[in-house]
Design a protein around this motif. Structure first.
Motif, PDB file in Angstrom:
ATOM      1  N   ARG A   5       0.870  -1.201  -0.069  1.00 43.14           N
ATOM      2  CA  ARG A   5      -0.101   0.158   0.210  1.00 43.14           C
ATOM      3  C   ARG A   5       0.892   1.271   0.031  1.00 43.14           C
ATOM      4  O   ARG A   5       2.040   1.211   0.397  1.00 43.14           O
ATOM      5  CB  ARG A   5      -0.802   0.055   1.178  1.00 43.14           C
ATOM      6  CG  ARG A   5      -1.745  -1.302   1.486  1.00 43.14           C
ATOM      7  CD  ARG A   5      -2.697  -1.090   2.736  1.00 43.14           C
ATOM      8  NE  ARG A   5      -3.619  -2.282   3.012  1.00 43.14           N
ATOM      9  CZ  ARG A   5      -4.711  -2.367   2.373  1.00 43.14           C
ATOM     10  NH1 ARG A   5      -5.303  -1.376   1.543  1.00 43.14           N
ATOM     11  NH2 ARG A   5      -5.221  -3.345   2.638  1.00 43.14           N
ATOM     12  N   SER A   6       0.212   2.454  -0.287  1.00 39.71           N
ATOM     13  CA  SER A   6       0.643   3.550  -0.175  1.00 39.71           C
ATOM     14  C   SER A   6       1.270   4.020   1.149  1.00 39.71           C
ATOM     15  O   SER A   6       0.875   3.584   2.111  1.00 39.71           O
ATOM     16  CB  SER A   6      -0.227   4.842  -0.399  1.00 39.71           C
ATOM     17  OG  SER A   6      -0.630   4.614  -1.693  1.00 39.71           O
ATOM     18  N   TRP A   7       2.815   4.506   1.272  1.00 38.35           N
ATOM     19  CA  TRP A   7       3.420   4.625   2.411  1.00 38.35           C
ATOM     20  C   TRP A   7       3.970   3.441   3.181  1.00 38.35           C
ATOM     21  O   TRP A   7       4.575   3.508   4.209  1.00 38.35           O
ATOM     22  CB  TRP A   7       2.541   5.391   3.534  1.00 38.35           C
ATOM     23  CG  TRP A   7       2.020   6.687   2.793  1.00 38.35           C
ATOM     24  CD1 TRP A   7       0.518   6.899   2.730  1.00 38.35           C
ATOM     25  CD2 TRP A   7       2.742   7.732   2.196  1.00 38.35           C
ATOM     26  NE1 TRP A   7       0.750   8.188   1.953  1.00 38.35           N
ATOM     27  CE2 TRP A   7       1.828   8.745   1.661  1.00 38.35           C
ATOM     28  CE3 TRP A   7       3.969   8.318   2.068  1.00 38.35           C
ATOM     29  CZ2 TRP A   7       1.927   9.840   1.253  1.00 38.35           C
ATOM     30  CZ3 TRP A   7       4.456   9.353   1.238  1.00 38.35           C
ATOM     31  CH2 TRP A   7       3.577  10.213   0.996  1.00 38.35           C
ATOM     32  N   ASP A   8       3.841   2.201   2.641  1.00 42.12           N
ATOM     33  CA  ASP A   8       4.630   0.882   3.050  1.00 42.12           C
ATOM     34  C   ASP A   8       6.076   1.321   2.847  1.00 42.12           C
ATOM     35  O   ASP A   8       6.424   1.902   1.789  1.00 42.12           O
ATOM     36  CB  ASP A   8       4.234  -0.036   2.351  1.00 42.12           C
ATOM     37  CG  ASP A   8       2.950  -0.725   2.847  1.00 42.12           C
ATOM     38  OD1 ASP A   8       2.362  -0.401   3.989  1.00 42.12           O
ATOM     39  OD2 ASP A   8       2.266  -1.899   2.313  1.00 42.12           O
ATOM     40  N   ILE A   9       6.919   0.919   3.796  1.00 46.17           N
ATOM     41  CA  ILE A   9       8.283   1.058   3.534  1.00 46.17           C
ATOM     42  C   ILE A   9       8.787  -0.413   3.168  1.00 46.17           C
ATOM     43  O   ILE A   9       8.580  -1.547   3.793  1.00 46.17           O
ATOM     44  CB  ILE A   9       9.000   1.600   4.632  1.00 46.17           C
ATOM     45  CG1 ILE A   9       8.543   3.029   4.890  1.00 46.17           C
ATOM     46  CG2 ILE A   9      10.602   1.239   4.548  1.00 46.17           C
ATOM     47  CD1 ILE A   9       9.235   3.410   5.982  1.00 46.17           C
ATOM     48  N   VAL A  10       9.227  -0.623   2.068  1.00 45.62           N
ATOM     49  CA  VAL A  10       9.856  -1.886   1.520  1.00 45.62           C
ATOM     50  C   VAL A  10      11.271  -1.793   0.950  1.00 45.62           C
ATOM     51  O   VAL A  10      11.862  -0.718   0.887  1.00 45.62           O
ATOM     52  CB  VAL A  10       9.010  -2.019  -0.118  1.00 45.62           C
ATOM     53  CG1 VAL A  10       7.649  -2.284   0.316  1.00 45.62           C
ATOM     54  CG2 VAL A  10       9.131  -0.903  -1.084  1.00 45.62           C
ATOM     55  N   VAL A  11      11.684  -3.062   0.787  1.00 48.60           N
ATOM     56  CA  VAL A  11      13.144  -3.219   0.328  1.00 48.60           C
ATOM     57  C   VAL A  11      12.937  -3.660  -0.990  1.00 48.60           C
ATOM     58  O   VAL A  11      12.407  -4.445  -1.602  1.00 48.60           O
ATOM     59  CB  VAL A  11      13.884  -4.396   1.315  1.00 48.60           C
ATOM     60  CG1 VAL A  11      15.012  -4.472   0.583  1.00 48.60           C
ATOM     61  CG2 VAL A  11      13.936  -3.754   2.876  1.00 48.60           C
ATOM     62  N   LYS A  90      10.423  -7.056   0.304  1.00 52.07           N
ATOM     63  CA  LYS A  90       9.878  -7.453   1.367  1.00 52.07           C
ATOM     64  C   LYS A  90       9.195  -6.146   1.932  1.00 52.07           C
ATOM     65  O   LYS A  90       9.893  -4.939   1.716  1.00 52.07           O
ATOM     66  CB  LYS A  90      10.607  -8.159   2.697  1.00 52.07           C
ATOM     67  CG  LYS A  90      11.888  -7.375   3.144  1.00 52.07           C
ATOM     68  CD  LYS A  90      12.649  -8.072   4.098  1.00 52.07           C
ATOM     69  CE  LYS A  90      13.900  -7.314   4.543  1.00 52.07           C
ATOM     70  NZ  LYS A  90      14.477  -7.990   5.524  1.00 52.07           N
ATOM     71  N   ARG A  91       8.200  -5.902   2.879  1.00 55.25           N
ATOM     72  CA  ARG A  91       7.866  -4.925   3.505  1.00 55.25           C
ATOM     73  C   ARG A  91       8.240  -5.043   5.079  1.00 55.25           C
ATOM     74  O   ARG A  91       8.280  -5.659   5.571  1.00 55.25           O
ATOM     75  CB  ARG A  91       6.212  -4.900   3.532  1.00 55.25           C
ATOM     76  CG  ARG A  91       5.635  -3.644   4.450  1.00 55.25           C
ATOM     77  CD  ARG A  91       4.255  -4.089   4.844  1.00 55.25           C
ATOM     78  NE  ARG A  91       3.568  -2.909   5.327  1.00 55.25           N
ATOM     79  CZ  ARG A  91       3.539  -2.821   6.582  1.00 55.25           C
ATOM     80  NH1 ARG A  91       4.329  -3.489   7.543  1.00 55.25           N
ATOM     81  NH2 ARG A  91       3.169  -1.735   7.179  1.00 55.25           N
ATOM     82  N   VAL A  92       8.845  -3.658   5.377  1.00 53.15           N
ATOM     83  CA  VAL A  92       9.636  -3.694   6.710  1.00 53.15           C
ATOM     84  C   VAL A  92       8.854  -2.933   7.574  1.00 53.15           C
ATOM     85  O   VAL A  92       9.014  -2.876   8.838  1.00 53.15           O
ATOM     86  CB  VAL A  92      11.069  -3.234   6.480  1.00 53.15           C
ATOM     87  CG1 VAL A  92      11.906  -4.201   5.981  1.00 53.15           C
ATOM     88  CG2 VAL A  92      11.171  -1.726   6.011  1.00 53.15           C
ATOM     89  N   GLY A  93       7.922  -1.763   7.231  1.00 58.39           N
ATOM     90  CA  GLY A  93       7.149  -0.994   8.034  1.00 58.39           C
ATOM     91  C   GLY A  93       6.346   0.008   7.348  1.00 58.39           C
ATOM     92  O   GLY A  93       6.065  -0.329   5.994  1.00 58.39           O
ATOM     93  N   THR A  94       6.010   0.991   7.838  1.00 54.25           N
ATOM     94  CA  THR A  94       5.115   1.964   7.140  1.00 54.25           C
ATOM     95  C   THR A  94       5.464   3.403   7.694  1.00 54.25           C
ATOM     96  O   THR A  94       6.390   3.518   9.025  1.00 54.25           O
ATOM     97  CB  THR A  94       3.632   1.944   7.552  1.00 54.25           C
ATOM     98  OG1 THR A  94       2.945   2.817   6.750  1.00 54.25           O
ATOM     99  CG2 THR A  94       3.398   2.008   8.921  1.00 54.25           C
ATOM    100  N   LEU A  95       5.581   4.308   6.845  1.00 55.57           N
ATOM    101  CA  LEU A  95       6.007   5.737   7.159  1.00 55.57           C
ATOM    102  C   LEU A  95       4.954   6.515   8.145  1.00 55.57           C
ATOM    103  O   LEU A  95       3.658   6.267   7.840  1.00 55.57           O
ATOM    104  CB  LEU A  95       6.209   6.419   5.807  1.00 55.57           C
ATOM    105  CG  LEU A  95       6.931   7.795   6.072  1.00 55.57           C
ATOM    106  CD1 LEU A  95       8.302   7.584   6.222  1.00 55.57           C
ATOM    107  CD2 LEU A  95       6.635   8.870   4.624  1.00 55.57           C
TER     108      LEU A  95
END
Length: 114
Positions: A5-11, A90-95
């Motif tokens: 999703r928007s604002w997800d922090i990904v690698v 991968k996803r690591v978090g959200t902003l």
């Protein structure tokens, strides 16, 4: 395939400006879900260590634990890329919400949008 999703922090393998090489690094998804649904792509902004030389438009990430980042970091709104669905490792978090407004403001300053 996972859904981001928007604002997800990904690698992702973020491309260098010469487009010949890339570096695996965190990035924040700044596009809407419409781009993913219609084209299987995301627009991401680079995230880099806060110890790197600052650039105009950098936004400090206020809550590292929510963002899933181990060290002080900034969103470098002046460096964006378009990546494919399958490029996300991968996803690591959200902003954090407060940081989103600052990043969106910087993107509006750089992009030819309303």
């Amino acid at each position: 395939m996972p859904y981001y999703r928007s604002w997800d922090i990904v690698v992702v393998p973020f491309p260098f400006t010469d487009q010949k090489t890339n570096k695996v690094r965190p990035a924040v998804i700044v596009s809407t879900d419409n781009l993913r649904q219609r084209n299987g792509k995301y627009i991401v902004a680079m995230i880099t260590s806060a110890t790197n030389a600052a650039q105009y438009g950098d936004v400090s990430i206020s809550e590292l634990s929510a963002a899933g980042l181990p060290i002080a970091s900034v969103v470098r709104a002046s460096k964006v890329a378009v990546i494919e669905d399958q490029d996300i490792l991968k996803r690591v978090g959200t902003l954090p919400t407060a940081d989103r407004k600052l990043v969106a403001g910087q993107l509006r300053e750089y992009l030819a949008i309303g």
